[in-house]
Scaffold this motif. Structure first.
Motif: not given
Length: 345
Positions: A127-141
C-alpha cells in the motif's frame, strides 16, 4: 494389430482437427465459440509456458575475482525504447506484480541495518508502493456557481509509468575459476523517480522569453505583467529595442537527482519477467522475454558507482557530467581488461 494402429491414428487426427476448430482463424465455416477468437493465426504460448533457467552454481572458493557495480538504464535512449512500449512496459509489469503479491518490494530508505538502502533488508508494504509515485488517490472538489466548495471526494488515481524514465540495477561481476567464466549477475533492479520538493521553482534554470517574461502570454490578473494586446504604437521605442535580460549561467539552480522508489530482488523477478514478451521494432516473432533481455545484456547503460573502500559514487568525486561518462567507460574497460588479461593469445 492393424485395427489397433488404425484406431490410434484416427484418434490423433481427430484431436488435431478438434484443436484446429477451436481457432476461428483456421476454420472453414462460421463457428460460434464462448471464448474470444485468437488475435492472429497462431496463439503465442511459448512465452507463457517458459520457465526460468537457473544460474550455474558457484562456490565461494571458486570465486577468484568479484566486483560490484551499479548501473542506470535511461529509457530515453534508442536501444532501451522497448522498455517503454505501451504493449509491454517494464514498470507496469513490476507494479502489477508487486500489487498482486507476486513480487516483494524493498524499502530504499537508508537505515541502521541497511546503510545504502539496497540490501533487501526492509520490506516496503504494497500500500506504500503507489505513494512513492505521488499517491494512489486524488481529492476531487465540486464547486457551485459562487466558486464555493460544496462537496469533496477521493478518487483512485490511475497509475502511469510515463514518468519513470530510468532504472537502476545492482550487479556483481564474478570470475568462476572452476568454469573459467567471467560473467555479470544482476542482484536487484529499482525504478527511479524524481522527488517533488515543495517550494522549489519548477522553472528554475529556464531562460526568460523575449520581452523579459518567462511565459509566452501575459497574466491578465497581474498588474505588473506585460499584456499581449499592446500595439506597436503604444509601446515606446526604447522598450522594443531593449534586449531581453539573460539569466546568469553561474547562478545556483537546485537540482534533485532521481532516487529509487523501491528495490526488487532480481532472482525473484525472473519468474515474472520470463513470461513477459518484449516488443521488437523490426520483428514481432523474436520470442524474447524481459528475462532474456537482462540475461543477454540487450540494453544500454552507464555505471554510476563501483564498490570502493570509501563507498563513493562517481558523482561524489567528479562534478562534470561528461567526465562522469568517461569515468563510467573507464570502469567498463577495466572489467573487460581483467578478463582479457587472464588469457594469452
Amino acid at each position: 494389430m492393424k485395427k489397433l494402429i488404425f484406431s490410434v491414428v484416427s484418434v490423433v487426427f481427430s484431436l488435431v482437427a478438434l484443436g484446429q476448430q477451436e481457432n476461428l482463424s483456421n476454420s472453414t465455416k462460421p463457428v460460434h465459440s464462448e471464448e474470444p477468437p485468437v488475435d492472429g493465426y497462431v496463439k503465442k504460448t511459448d512465452i507463457e509456458n517458459r520457465k526460468v533457467i537457473p544460474y550455474s552454481a558457484i562456490r565461494q572458493t571458486d570465486i577468484a575475482y568479484s566486483k560490484r557495480v551499479w548501473r542506470e538504464i535511461d529509457l530515453r535512449e534508442k536501444m532501451n525504447k522497448a522498455f517503454t512500449s505501451p504493449k509491454s512496459r517494464l514498470i507496469d509489469i513490476i507494479i502489477s506484480a508487486v500489487m498482486s503479491g507476486e513480487l516483494t518490494a524493498y524499502d530504499p530508505t537508508p537505515t541502521a541495518n541497511d546503510p545504502n538502502g539496497d540490501s533487501f533488508r526492509n520490506v516496503l508494504p504494497a500500500d506504500q508502493v503507489m505513494a512513492r509515485f505521488g499517491g494512489d488517490s486524488v481529492l476531487v472538489e465540486e464547486f457551485n456557481e459562487n466558486n464555493e466548495v460544496v462537496s469533496s471526494r477521493y478518487e483512485s488515481r490511475t497509475f502511469s509509468g510515463d514518468n519513470v524514465i530510468k532504472f537502476r540495477i545492482k550487479e556483481d561481476w564474478i570470475f568462476d575459476k572452476q568454469r573459467s567464466v567471467f560473467e555479470p549477475r544482476i542482484i536487484g533492479i529499482a525504478p527511479l523517480i524524481t522527488p517533488q520538493i515543495p517550494g522549489m521553482d519548477s522553472n528554475a534554470g529556464i531562460l526568460p522569453a523575449a520581452g523579459g517574461t518567462t511565459g509566452g502570454s501575459g497574466d491578465p490578473f497581474d498588474p505588473f505583467a506585460v499584456q499581449q494586446d499592446q500595439t506597436s504604437e503604444e509601446t515606446p521605442v526604447e522598450q522594443i529595442a531593449a534586449p531581453a535580460p539573460v539569466q546568469d549561467q553561474n547562478a545556483f539552480v537546485p537540482a534533485v537527482d532521481p532516487t529509487p522508489a523501491f528495490w526488487i530482488y532480481f532472482p525473484e523477478a525472473r519468474h515474472i519477467l520470463v513470461n513477459k514478451e518484449v516488443v521488437n521494432r523490426n520483428n514481432d516473432a523474436t520470442g524474447l522475454s524481459y528475462d532474456d533481455v537482462f540475461i543477454k545484456r540487450m540494453f544500454a547503460s552507464y555505471i554510476v558507482k563501483e564498490s570502493n573502500p570509501e563507498d563513493l559514487r562517481i558523482k561524489d568525486y567528479i562534478g562534470d557530467g561528461v567526465d562522469r561518462l568517461y569515468e563510467s567507460e573507464r570502469i567498463k574497460k577495466s572489467l573487460m581488461d581483467y578478463e582479457q588479461d587472464l588469457w594469452s593469445y
